[in-house]
Design an enzyme around this catalytic site. Sequence first.
Site, PDB file in Angstrom:
ATOM      1  N   SER A   1       3.201  -1.879  10.507  1.00 23.17           N
ATOM      2  CA  SER A   1       4.351  -2.209  10.541  1.00 23.17           C
ATOM      3  C   SER A   1       5.339  -3.972  10.096  1.00 23.17           C
ATOM      4  O   SER A   1       6.021  -3.938  10.737  1.00 23.17           O
ATOM      5  CB  SER A   1       5.060  -1.714  12.137  1.00 23.17           C
ATOM      6  OG  SER A   1       4.564  -0.622  12.308  1.00 23.17           O
TER       7      SER A   1
ATOM      8  N   GLU B   1      -7.585   4.907   7.616  1.00 23.97           N
ATOM      9  CA  GLU B   1      -7.327   5.722   7.009  1.00 23.97           C
ATOM     10  C   GLU B   1      -8.402   6.902   6.404  1.00 23.97           C
ATOM     11  O   GLU B   1      -8.577   8.050   7.261  1.00 23.97           O
ATOM     12  CB  GLU B   1      -6.028   6.747   6.456  1.00 23.97           C
ATOM     13  CG  GLU B   1      -4.940   6.124   6.857  1.00 23.97           C
ATOM     14  CD  GLU B   1      -3.071   5.387   5.908  1.00 23.97           C
ATOM     15  OE1 GLU B   1      -2.935   5.671   5.203  1.00 23.97           O
ATOM     16  OE2 GLU B   1      -2.047   5.574   6.947  1.00 23.97           O
TER      17      GLU B   1
ATOM     18  N   HIS C   1      -9.726   1.735   4.817  1.00 25.41           N
ATOM     19  CA  HIS C   1      -8.758   1.459   4.909  1.00 25.41           C
ATOM     20  C   HIS C   1      -9.022   2.314   6.708  1.00 25.41           C
ATOM     21  O   HIS C   1      -9.411   3.467   6.432  1.00 25.41           O
ATOM     22  CB  HIS C   1      -7.181   2.018   4.567  1.00 25.41           C
ATOM     23  CG  HIS C   1      -5.937   1.700   5.022  1.00 25.41           C
ATOM     24  ND1 HIS C   1      -5.807   2.754   6.132  1.00 25.41           N
ATOM     25  CD2 HIS C   1      -4.890   1.273   4.814  1.00 25.41           C
ATOM     26  CE1 HIS C   1      -4.850   2.272   6.340  1.00 25.41           C
ATOM     27  NE2 HIS C   1      -3.935   1.135   5.850  1.00 25.41           N
TER      28      HIS C   1
ATOM     29  N   GLY D   1       2.780   2.287  10.400  1.00 27.75           N
ATOM     30  CA  GLY D   1       3.213   3.428  10.226  1.00 27.75           C
ATOM     31  C   GLY D   1       3.655   3.690  11.712  1.00 27.75           C
ATOM     32  O   GLY D   1       4.480   4.683  11.895  1.00 27.75           O
TER      33      GLY D   1
ATOM     34  N   GLU E   1      -5.344  -4.691  10.397  1.00 27.67           N
ATOM     35  CA  GLU E   1      -4.679  -3.788  11.118  1.00 27.67           C
ATOM     36  C   GLU E   1      -5.336  -3.010  11.747  1.00 27.67           C
ATOM     37  O   GLU E   1      -6.006  -1.883  12.075  1.00 27.67           O
ATOM     38  CB  GLU E   1      -4.575  -2.997   9.828  1.00 27.67           C
ATOM     39  CG  GLU E   1      -4.253  -2.962   8.632  1.00 27.67           C
ATOM     40  CD  GLU E   1      -3.560  -2.138   6.822  1.00 27.67           C
ATOM     41  OE1 GLU E   1      -2.507  -2.956   6.813  1.00 27.67           O
ATOM     42  OE2 GLU E   1      -4.176  -1.506   7.055  1.00 27.67           O
TER      43      GLU E   1
ATOM     44  N   ASN F   1       0.665  -1.329   0.050  1.00 26.24           N
ATOM     45  CA  ASN F   1       0.194   0.381  -0.099  1.00 26.24           C
ATOM     46  C   ASN F   1       1.137   1.298  -0.103  1.00 26.24           C
ATOM     47  O   ASN F   1       1.768   1.475   1.228  1.00 26.24           O
ATOM     48  CB  ASN F   1      -1.263   0.133   1.177  1.00 26.24           C
ATOM     49  CG  ASN F   1      -1.795   1.468   1.162  1.00 26.24           C
ATOM     50  OD1 ASN F   1      -1.653   2.112   1.063  1.00 26.24           O
ATOM     51  ND2 ASN F   1      -2.562   1.279   2.579  1.00 26.24           N
ATOM     52  N   TRP F   2       0.818   1.415  -1.391  1.00 30.43           N
ATOM     53  CA  TRP F   2       2.176   3.105  -1.205  1.00 30.43           C
ATOM     54  C   TRP F   2       1.248   4.149  -0.649  1.00 30.43           C
ATOM     55  O   TRP F   2       1.813   5.223  -0.696  1.00 30.43           O
ATOM     56  CB  TRP F   2       2.328   3.214  -3.045  1.00 30.43           C
ATOM     57  CG  TRP F   2       3.108   2.257  -3.383  1.00 30.43           C
ATOM     58  CD1 TRP F   2       4.140   1.066  -2.808  1.00 30.43           C
ATOM     59  CD2 TRP F   2       4.014   1.859  -4.903  1.00 30.43           C
ATOM     60  NE1 TRP F   2       5.012   0.352  -3.478  1.00 30.43           N
ATOM     61  CE2 TRP F   2       4.681   1.310  -4.450  1.00 30.43           C
ATOM     62  CE3 TRP F   2       3.509   2.982  -5.928  1.00 30.43           C
ATOM     63  CZ2 TRP F   2       5.220   0.991  -5.743  1.00 30.43           C
ATOM     64  CZ3 TRP F   2       3.929   2.718  -7.370  1.00 30.43           C
ATOM     65  CH2 TRP F   2       5.316   1.801  -6.971  1.00 30.43           C
ATOM     66  N   LYS F   3       0.257   4.394  -0.396  1.00 36.06           N
ATOM     67  CA  LYS F   3      -0.371   5.626   0.140  1.00 36.06           C
ATOM     68  C   LYS F   3      -0.261   6.256  -0.674  1.00 36.06           C
ATOM     69  O   LYS F   3      -0.322   6.573  -2.178  1.00 36.06           O
ATOM     70  CB  LYS F   3      -0.343   5.381   1.719  1.00 36.06           C
ATOM     71  CG  LYS F   3      -0.079   4.886   2.847  1.00 36.06           C
ATOM     72  CD  LYS F   3       0.055   4.690   3.964  1.00 36.06           C
ATOM     73  CE  LYS F   3      -0.327   3.443   4.873  1.00 36.06           C
ATOM     74  NZ  LYS F   3      -0.757   3.689   6.294  1.00 36.06           N
TER      75      LYS F   3
HETATM   76  P1  PGA Z   1       2.779   0.657   7.583  1.00 32.34           P
HETATM   77  O1  PGA Z   1       1.271   1.199   6.860  1.00 32.34           O
HETATM   78  O2  PGA Z   1       3.247  -0.981   7.049  1.00 32.34           O
HETATM   79  O3  PGA Z   1       3.220   1.609   7.513  1.00 32.34           O
HETATM   80  O4  PGA Z   1       2.477   0.759   8.870  1.00 32.34           O
HETATM   81  C1  PGA Z   1       0.117  -0.151   6.819  1.00 32.34           C
HETATM   82  C2  PGA Z   1      -1.016   0.711   6.287  1.00 32.34           C
HETATM   83  O5  PGA Z   1      -1.506   0.646   6.551  1.00 32.34           O
HETATM   84  O6  PGA Z   1      -1.780  -0.292   5.188  1.00 32.34           O
END
Ligand code: PGA
Length: 264
Positions: free
Chosen positions: A222, A108, A106, A184, A178, A13-15
């Site tokens: 993470s 976010e 997600h 993150g 998640e 997931n490159w966001k």
């Molecule tokens: P992360 O993000 O690996 O940087 O913790 C995972 C995600 O939000 O899908």
Amino acid sequence: MSGSTIIPWVVGNWKMNPMQANAQQLIQDLKQHLLQEVVSEHDCHIGIAPISIALLSVKTQLDDASVKIATVAQDVSRMAGTGAYTGEVSADLLVDSGIQFVLIGHSERREIFGDNPQILSDKIHYALNANMTIIYCVGESLEQRESGQAEQIVLQQICDIASVVKAEQWHNIIIAYEPIWAIGTGKTASPDDAQTMHAKIREGLNQITPEGNRIAILYGGSVKAENAVELAACADINGALVGGASLNATSFHQIALAFAKQNK
Ligand code: PGA
């Protein structure tokens, strides 16, 4: 425990990253790693979720990789088809451009952009109708975990979509657990804690659909090369949704290898 013939998925997931030149380099590097050490699609599926304007260029680059790599949209509109919806991209339009996979829910999107259960249900409904495969994200906040509500929250998030997914559509659902506090932050759920939650999710899915044992449940938060082997060894962890570490081709390749080797 899944018992399992599930082929794991490792999805990057490159966001909202990276700049175009870096994206191209990243894919080239990943392809190079895959040439040196192949991840067979029989052992592990790989996907990349770039920013929306890069979906087609990334797809073109991925389509000639030595192994199959899916291009995944990070989100989809809650509206279907075409129409006067400025700024939106429907599932039908994604499919029309050859994009078959999408992340929905997600944390976010839920937390920053207000994706509530009703909006998520609409997105899932139309994405499934367009025949897309959905990676549906669930997970609790730190506060919810500390107050002992983690399982209840996560199972509720699964139940939220139960009425939208038709019996014959469950094979197009992948779940990504998640925990928000692990995204993150560098803090990963311990393999035991993650496995415990994944087993609960499996139980919940089995109550909703006979497909429960065939649904891949990915872990996210993470994930990195250093913890992937341990996570991959857990019975109900069928892959990873990888944020930060997917922006490094070597790490991402190592994570995919960890799951592929575990599945052999
Ligand atoms: P992360 O993000 O690996 O940087 O913790 C995972 C995600 O939000 O899908």
